[in-house]
Design a protein around this motif. Structure first.
Motif, PDB file in Angstrom:
ATOM      1  N   HIS A 158      -6.865  84.822  -7.374  1.00  0.00           N
ATOM      2  CA  HIS A 158      -6.260  83.629  -6.752  1.00  0.00           C
ATOM      3  C   HIS A 158      -7.052  82.390  -7.173  1.00  0.00           C
ATOM      4  N   THR A 159      -6.399  81.529  -7.940  1.00  0.00           N
ATOM      5  CA  THR A 159      -7.052  80.313  -8.415  1.00  0.00           C
ATOM      6  C   THR A 159      -6.139  79.120  -8.156  1.00  0.00           C
ATOM      7  N   HIS A 160      -6.722  77.923  -8.190  1.00  0.00           N
ATOM      8  CA  HIS A 160      -5.980  76.670  -8.059  1.00  0.00           C
ATOM      9  C   HIS A 160      -6.120  75.869  -9.354  1.00  0.00           C
ATOM     10  N   LEU A 161      -5.131  74.992  -9.581  1.00  0.00           N
ATOM     11  CA  LEU A 161      -5.160  74.115 -10.741  1.00  0.00           C
ATOM     12  C   LEU A 161      -5.328  72.671 -10.300  1.00  0.00           C
ATOM     13  N   SER A 162      -6.042  71.882 -11.091  1.00  0.00           N
ATOM     14  CA  SER A 162      -6.054  70.430 -10.945  1.00  0.00           C
ATOM     15  C   SER A 162      -5.660  69.833 -12.286  1.00  0.00           C
ATOM     16  N   VAL A 163      -4.850  68.756 -12.239  1.00  0.00           N
ATOM     17  CA  VAL A 163      -4.337  68.129 -13.454  1.00  0.00           C
ATOM     18  C   VAL A 163      -4.686  66.648 -13.411  1.00  0.00           C
ATOM     19  N   SER A 164      -5.220  66.111 -14.512  1.00  0.00           N
ATOM     20  CA  SER A 164      -5.617  64.705 -14.576  1.00  0.00           C
ATOM     21  C   SER A 164      -5.119  64.097 -15.876  1.00  0.00           C
ATOM     22  N   TRP A 165      -4.724  62.820 -15.780  1.00  0.00           N
ATOM     23  CA  TRP A 165      -4.335  62.040 -16.962  1.00  0.00           C
ATOM     24  C   TRP A 165      -5.406  60.980 -17.217  1.00  0.00           C
ATOM     25  N   TYR A 166      -5.753  60.826 -18.516  1.00  0.00           N
ATOM     26  CA  TYR A 166      -6.798  59.894 -18.914  1.00  0.00           C
ATOM     27  C   TYR A 166      -6.292  59.014 -20.057  1.00  0.00           C
ATOM     28  N   ARG A 167      -6.967  57.878 -20.196  1.00  0.00           N
ATOM     29  CA  ARG A 167      -6.664  56.955 -21.289  1.00  0.00           C
ATOM     30  C   ARG A 167      -7.960  56.590 -22.013  1.00  0.00           C
ATOM     31  N   LEU A 168      -7.953  56.821 -23.359  1.00  0.00           N
ATOM     32  CA  LEU A 168      -9.065  56.378 -24.191  1.00  0.00           C
ATOM     33  C   LEU A 168      -8.721  55.004 -24.741  1.00  0.00           C
ATOM     34  N   PRO A 169      -9.653  54.082 -24.724  1.00  0.00           N
ATOM     35  CA  PRO A 169      -9.326  52.728 -25.197  1.00  0.00           C
ATOM     36  C   PRO A 169      -8.970  52.725 -26.671  1.00  0.00           C
ATOM     37  N   GLU A 170      -8.223  51.698 -27.025  1.00  0.00           N
ATOM     38  CA  GLU A 170      -7.807  51.558 -28.425  1.00  0.00           C
ATOM     39  C   GLU A 170      -9.040  51.428 -29.319  1.00  0.00           C
ATOM     40  N   ASN A 187       8.118  74.647 -13.151  1.00  0.00           N
ATOM     41  CA  ASN A 187       6.963  75.449 -12.746  1.00  0.00           C
ATOM     42  C   ASN A 187       5.678  75.024 -13.436  1.00  0.00           C
ATOM     43  N   THR A 188       5.810  74.401 -14.606  1.00  0.00           N
ATOM     44  CA  THR A 188       4.602  74.134 -15.393  1.00  0.00           C
ATOM     45  C   THR A 188       4.464  72.684 -15.822  1.00  0.00           C
ATOM     46  N   GLY A 189       5.463  71.834 -15.610  1.00  0.00           N
ATOM     47  CA  GLY A 189       5.419  70.468 -16.111  1.00  0.00           C
ATOM     48  C   GLY A 189       4.757  69.500 -15.152  1.00  0.00           C
ATOM     49  N   PHE A 190       3.947  68.590 -15.681  1.00  0.00           N
ATOM     50  CA  PHE A 190       3.304  67.532 -14.916  1.00  0.00           C
ATOM     51  C   PHE A 190       3.563  66.224 -15.659  1.00  0.00           C
ATOM     52  N   ARG A 191       4.426  65.346 -15.071  1.00  0.00           N
ATOM     53  CA  ARG A 191       4.888  64.151 -15.751  1.00  0.00           C
ATOM     54  C   ARG A 191       4.178  62.914 -15.220  1.00  0.00           C
ATOM     55  N   LEU A 192       3.612  62.140 -16.150  1.00  0.00           N
ATOM     56  CA  LEU A 192       3.010  60.848 -15.833  1.00  0.00           C
ATOM     57  C   LEU A 192       4.063  59.772 -16.080  1.00  0.00           C
ATOM     58  N   SER A 193       4.292  58.907 -15.071  1.00  0.00           N
ATOM     59  CA  SER A 193       5.274  57.826 -15.200  1.00  0.00           C
ATOM     60  C   SER A 193       4.588  56.498 -14.892  1.00  0.00           C
ATOM     61  N   ILE A 194       4.767  55.511 -15.816  1.00  0.00           N
ATOM     62  CA  ILE A 194       4.287  54.146 -15.598  1.00  0.00           C
ATOM     63  C   ILE A 194       5.514  53.247 -15.661  1.00  0.00           C
ATOM     64  N   GLY A 195       5.846  52.605 -14.539  1.00  0.00           N
ATOM     65  CA  GLY A 195       7.081  51.842 -14.447  1.00  0.00           C
ATOM     66  C   GLY A 195       7.074  50.588 -15.298  1.00  0.00           C
ATOM     67  N   ARG A 196       5.966  49.841 -15.314  1.00  0.00           N
ATOM     68  CA  ARG A 196       5.898  48.581 -16.069  1.00  0.00           C
ATOM     69  C   ARG A 196       4.572  48.582 -16.834  1.00  0.00           C
ATOM     70  N   LEU A 197       4.683  48.748 -18.147  1.00  0.00           N
ATOM     71  CA  LEU A 197       3.483  48.814 -18.969  1.00  0.00           C
ATOM     72  C   LEU A 197       2.827  47.444 -19.075  1.00  0.00           C
ATOM     73  N   LEU A 198       1.495  47.457 -19.133  1.00  0.00           N
ATOM     74  CA  LEU A 198       0.695  46.262 -19.342  1.00  0.00           C
ATOM     75  C   LEU A 198      -0.119  46.441 -20.619  1.00  0.00           C
ATOM     76  N   PRO A 199      -0.578  45.380 -21.189  1.00  0.00           N
ATOM     77  CA  PRO A 199      -1.408  45.519 -22.403  1.00  0.00           C
ATOM     78  C   PRO A 199      -2.613  46.421 -22.191  1.00  0.00           C
ATOM     79  N   VAL A 200      -3.174  46.448 -20.973  1.00  0.00           N
ATOM     80  CA  VAL A 200      -4.346  47.283 -20.729  1.00  0.00           C
ATOM     81  C   VAL A 200      -4.011  48.756 -20.794  1.00  0.00           C
ATOM     82  N   ASP A 201      -2.711  49.147 -20.782  1.00  0.00           N
ATOM     83  CA  ASP A 201      -2.321  50.554 -20.851  1.00  0.00           C
ATOM     84  C   ASP A 201      -2.337  51.080 -22.277  1.00  0.00           C
ATOM     85  N   GLN A 202      -2.589  50.236 -23.270  1.00  0.00           N
ATOM     86  CA  GLN A 202      -2.590  50.659 -24.672  1.00  0.00           C
ATOM     87  C   GLN A 202      -3.790  51.540 -24.931  1.00  0.00           C
ATOM     88  N   GLY A 203      -3.591  52.611 -25.724  1.00  0.00           N
ATOM     89  CA  GLY A 203      -4.674  53.522 -26.052  1.00  0.00           C
ATOM     90  C   GLY A 203      -4.147  54.924 -26.273  1.00  0.00           C
TER      91      GLY A 203
END
Length: 1031
Positions: A178-190, A230-246
């Protein structure tokens, strides 16, 4: 880029496990499950040791295939401790020991291999004076395969600022534990770099946690993380900003819970990176300023500052207004207005306004310009950085524009101010009309109207009319102006008109008209004139009168009340609301019956639903209340309340509010019962009916009261056999429900009687199977009842009918019961027999029943017992059976025996005997005749006390006859014994026996004398005691 393995919790647990007196080595609880290729840390702690504070730790393993074989891994002191199997990994640092404290260490294995599974032992060599305690501890480590899969296709996405973005990574695992999962989204700068910025994470506890720089956008719903399938994890950003580039990627971590209930990661993987390019918008803009004004003194000035920009985004703009390089005021990016002191005061008076009219336009308005308002105005607009960036509040772009404002000077003229029709006294709600005229004006004119309320010095701005026809209303008059109650007009080139519709009481006071003539761009001249007006409240001119032609109303009739309304301002056509109120008799509070509102709506009072069916309302010049089918509950005090409304707009159907309220004087209405017209046929008659036949008795109504009237009929019976009170047979009430009287004790008696309604004026009583017990006098009582709409019955009158005597036709029966009267006297607790005998038992085919009666002095008659003709015995009360015994001693003799009589049994006893014979087919026992016996008067006396009871009840006799002789006898006995002992010692025993025998003989004789004082011996009994024993 992810959470670092944390073992501090386990270490602290070991550090807190203190022990004294003996050495104790402990490792963390197992088994421990860890994935192949990933690190593991195992804690070991020793307590209770002696010697140096820094202890030596040695780690070994026992592999599952050779559980008895120890393989030494590493030691904190001896470098030669390690076996060759692990020497290379120890030398390269893949396996090492980290000392946390002198008595606590961690064993680290950087990259687990399948052969690393087994039982790990932590051993501490002794530094104590003697061996005492445990020196090692073990834990099982199980190496499981790495089944974690994290995938996302590498891609490059080009987006414009403000567009949306959605990325999905697939995460799966096949671990049997019995295990648990954690999912994280990251951004590396341009441009690369190792420091990734966390966007959002789903923790192992299923909690969404945004990164610190994305928190505000997450709370606003702009950044989301959703699970798809069962397996998908979707990241959604409604309004992109220049700082989201990378470069964006997804990282998944698998966690397992150890036996010590701490969670430890066992696997962690990242996806390929998706490159996101965000094209920034062109945010550059230009500022333009325009003016709307006649540039005359007293005229308004309106500056419009417009923004010219290609950006499609909502820009966060801040504007600052300057006059001659002096800060006037500003509106920040959040819309907060800040004015300097002088201008803030003018804004509070309604003379100045700074506002934002759309996302890219700002205005600066002065309602009446003066010389101090001349100069160069500057509008400075700055775009503030978005709150989603790392530079909150920092200015990105700033632009400004200037304009020079100069006033024109007016020429001098004169003016006059007047009211229409010359009225100075008007009613509240009327229209105020003012005219302001300038004589000889040849240039454009503007006007400013002001109001100075009563008892106030500071004027209020009503409004102004500019030369171009634009109207500006003051702050306190804008709302009324929007409702059409304030109108500013220009009748001609030199005359201005002010109309105030539906005047309020606060509109009383002085009015000022200020006209300004603009002769040139350099300014003009102004003239002012004042006039006053007085307002009368509507309440002072409203009058209400309440009256009724008939304050005394018969029950069921209609009560008529009129509320006469008169006002001194009938020409105003003021809307009127009338409320009828009612105070019931005995109540202190008024209830609202019904309200007829000014728009014709009828509103019923709370809990007054029953009135809706009986009340009629009409309203014209007066309000009329008609109460149909009046009931007793309608008796009370009535009032009408009139409210006059003032319209808040000039439209007929616009909103209104109460301007005046008057309550009429109270008027009492009394509801009385109508006079009863009930008449019933009276007289008397006699009917002879054969035994076992049916008898019919009629009850005829001659006349009744008109209306919603119903009658109830009650039949009564006076038995021929005796008794002075009428017995209630049955009653048919006004709802035609039959109720039998309580005097019919048996079901058989009730079944003999039947009531029938022949018509509304004729009722009939049927007596079935006529027998002796039915002989007597019958009559009916008719009650007249009035039904009201309130659901209540009222009794109007009551009449008795003629009396009908029923007799049985003679059949030759001669039943006679002995009429001899007796008086019986007996003491308490004796048994008494009372006889009831027939003079002649009569026909042997007859059976007899007997009823025993008892009447105590000053009390009613009580039925004691009844022996029916079939010898069934019934008692009047259940408890009578314990004391009474009723039986037949012979065919014509009946006996009632009272056992152990008491004083309360004193009174008169008698019986009633009925004769029964078989009649009809099939045969049925029918009462032929009945007769009563004479009266037996029973007197119960108090019992005489016995001899023994007299002694016990008298203390003097008890002392004289018993106690005193006993006291004298004891000293005499002692003296005698002493004398015989001294004189005759040789024959003491025999002499003593003889003396005692003689002495007891004397005592017996003495006792016999005491008991025979009544004249007989103790073994004889008086006659009275013998009788008691026999009984």
């Amino acid at each position: 880029m992810g959470p670092v393995p944390v073992v501090a919790t386990s270490v602290l647990l070991f550090l807190t496990e203190l022990s004294t007196g003996q050495r104790r080595v402990t490792v963390q609880k197992g088994p421990l499950y860890r994935a192949k290729g990933y690190p593991v840390s195992i804690a070991c702690n020793v307590t209770g040791h002696k010697g140096p504070s820094e202890q030596t730790f040695q780690w070994s393993i026992y592999q599952p295939d050779k559980p008895e074989r120890e393989i030494q891994i590493i030691s904190t002191k001896d470098r030669t401790f390690t076996y060759a199997f692990y020497s290379l990994r120890v030398q390269t640092g893949d396996i090492y020991v980290e000392r946390i404290q002198g008595n606590s260490v961690l064993l680290h294995i950087g990259k687990l291999q399948p052969q690393d599974a087994g039982k790990y032992e932590c051993h501490t060599p002794s530094t104590d004076g003697n061996f005492f305690g445990s020196y090692s501890d073990t834990v099982n480590l199980i190496v499981i395969p790495d089944t974690l899969s994290v995938t996302m296709s590498p891609q490059t996405l080009n987006r414009e600022e403000g567009e949306s973005l959605a990325l999905t990574c697939e995460v799966s695992k096949a671990t049997t534990q019995h295990t648990h999962l954690s999912v994280s989204w990251y951004r590396l700068p341009e441009g690369g770099g190792n420091q990734a910025t966390e966007i959002i994470s789903l923790s192992k506890d299923f909690i969404l946690i945004p990164g610190s720089s994305y928190t505000e956008r997450f709370l606003a719903g702009d950044v989301r993380l959703d699970k798809t399938g069962n397996t998908g994890f979707r990241l959604s950003i409604g309004r992109l900003l220049p700082v989201d580039q990378g470069q964006l990627f997804c990282e998944a971590t698998e966690w397992i819970q150890d036996p010590d209930e701490t969670w430890t990661f066992i696997t962690r993987k990242q996806t390929d990176k998706a490159t996101v390019m965000v094209q920034p918008e062109d945010r550059d803009f230009q500022v333009n300023i325009s003016v709307v004004s006649s540039f005359a003194i007293g005229q308004p000035l309106r500056l419009i500052c417009s923004l010219l920009s290609k950006s499609k985004q909502n820009q966060r703009l801040q504007v600052v207004w300057y006059l001659n390089d002096t800060d006037i005021g500003s509106i920040d990016a959040s819309g907060v207005l800040d004015l300097k002191k002088d201008y803030e005061e003018r804004a509070n008076l309604g003379e100045l306004q700074v506002s934002k009219i759309n996302p890219k336009a700002f205005t600066f308005t002065i309602s009446s310009m003066g010389p101090q308002d001349e100069g160069v105005y500057r509008c400075e607009v700055a775009e503030m950085a978005s709150s989603h960036t790392d530079f909150l509040g920092r200015t990105q772009t700033k632009r400004f524009a200037d304009i020079n404002i100069q006033l024109r000077k007016p020429t001098a003229k004169n003016m006059e101010l007047s009211m229409e029709n010359g009225k100075r006294l008007v009613w509240e709600g009327e229209t105020l009309i003012f005219r302001c005229k300038v004589n000889g004006a040849g240039n454009p004119l503007s006007v400013v109207w002001r109001h100075i309320p009563v008892n106030l010095q500071q004027p209020e701005l009503i409004g102004s009319l500019e030369t171009d026809g634009i109207v500006h209303l003051g702050p306190s008059y804008k709302d009324r102006g929007n409702r059409g109650c304030i109108r500013l007009e220009k009748e001609n080139m030199t005359t201005f008109r002010l109309e105030i519709f539906n005047a309020l009481m606060t509109d009383g006071g002085a009015y000022e008209c200020k006209v300004t003539e603009f002769q040139s761009k350099n300014g003009g001249l102004s003239w002012a004139q004042k006039t006053s007006v007085t307002l009368n409240p509507l309440n002072s001119g409203l009058h209400v009168t309440l009256h009724s032609r008939q304050p005394n109303v018969k029950l069921g009739d209609t009560a008529d009340l009129s509320c006469i309304i008169r006002s001194d301002y009938s020409s105003l056509k003021v809307p009127i609301t009338v409320t009828w109120r009612f105070q019931p008799r005995g109540s202190l509070d008024y209830q609202r019956l019904v309200t007829v509102t000014h728009n014709g709506t009828i509103e019923w009072g709370y809990s007054q639903v029953q009135w809706q069916k009986k009340i009629r309302i009409s309203q014209s010049s007066h309000s009329q209340l008609l109460i149909h089918d009046a009931t007793k509950e309608d008796t009370g005090i009535y009032q009408c309340q009139v409210e006059a409304y003032r319209r808040e707009t000039q439209h007929t159907y616009g909103p209104t509010r109460v301007a005046a309220m008057v309550v009429s004087h109270p008027l009492g209405i009394n509801i009385t019962l109508p006079d009863s017209q009930l008449m019933v046929k009276s007289g008397s008659q006699v009917q002879e009916i054969s035994i076992n036949m049916e008898a019919e008795i009629k009850c005829s109504i001659i006349s009744q009261t008109k209306g919603k009237i119903k009658v109830s009929v009650t039949w009564y019976f006076l038995p021929l056999s005796g008794g002075t009170s009428w017995l209630k047979i049955l009653k048919t009430n006004q709802d035609d429900i039959v109720q039998y009287g309580d005097d019919l004790h048996t079901l058989r008696r009730k079944q003999k009687f039947h009531s029938e309604k022949i018509s509304k004026d004729l009722f009939q009583l049927h007596i079935l199977n006529m027998d002796n017990s039915d002989q007597g006098t019958y009559h009916c009582t008719v009650e007249e009842w009035l039904w009201t709409t309130g659901g209540s019955w009222y009794k109007l009158g009551e009449k008795e009918s003629e009396k009908t005597e029923l007799k049985l036709k003679s059949i030759g029966s001669k039943l006679n019961v002995m009429k001899t009267n007796y008086t019986v006297t007996t003491p308490e607790h004796k048994d008494v027999a009372i006889n009831c005998s027939l003079e002649n038992p009569g026909n042997s085919e007859s059976l007899f029943s007997v009823v025993w009666f008892f009447k105590e002095e000053h009390s009613g008659v009580t039925i004691l017992a009844e022996m029916q003709h079939d010898n069934i015995l019934k008692y009047g009360k259940e408890e009578y059976g314990e004391k009474l015994h009723c039986y037949r001693s012979s065919a014509g003799d009946f006996v009632l025996k009272l056992q152990s009589v008491e004083m309360t049994d004193s009174g008169t006893y008698w019986c009633n005997v009925e004769e029964w014979q078989l009649h009809a087919n099939p045969s049925k026992w029918v009462s032929q005749a009945s007769d009563e016996s004479g009266r037996t008067q029973l007197m119960v006396l108090h019992s005489e006390p016995t001899f023994s009871s007299r002694i016990c009840s008298s203390s003097l006799l008890l002392h004289v006859l018993v106690i005193y002789p006993f006291i004298i006898f004891i000293p005499l006995l002692i003296f005698t014994l002493y004398f015989y002992r001294k004189t005759k010692k040789f024959s003491l025993q025999s002499s003593k026996a003889q003396k005692e025998k003689a002495l007891w003989v004397d005592l017996k004789g003495a006792e016999g004398n005491i008991l025979n004082y009544n004249g007989y011996k103790s073994d004889e009994k008086p006659e009275e005691e013998e009788e008691n024993e026999i009984n």
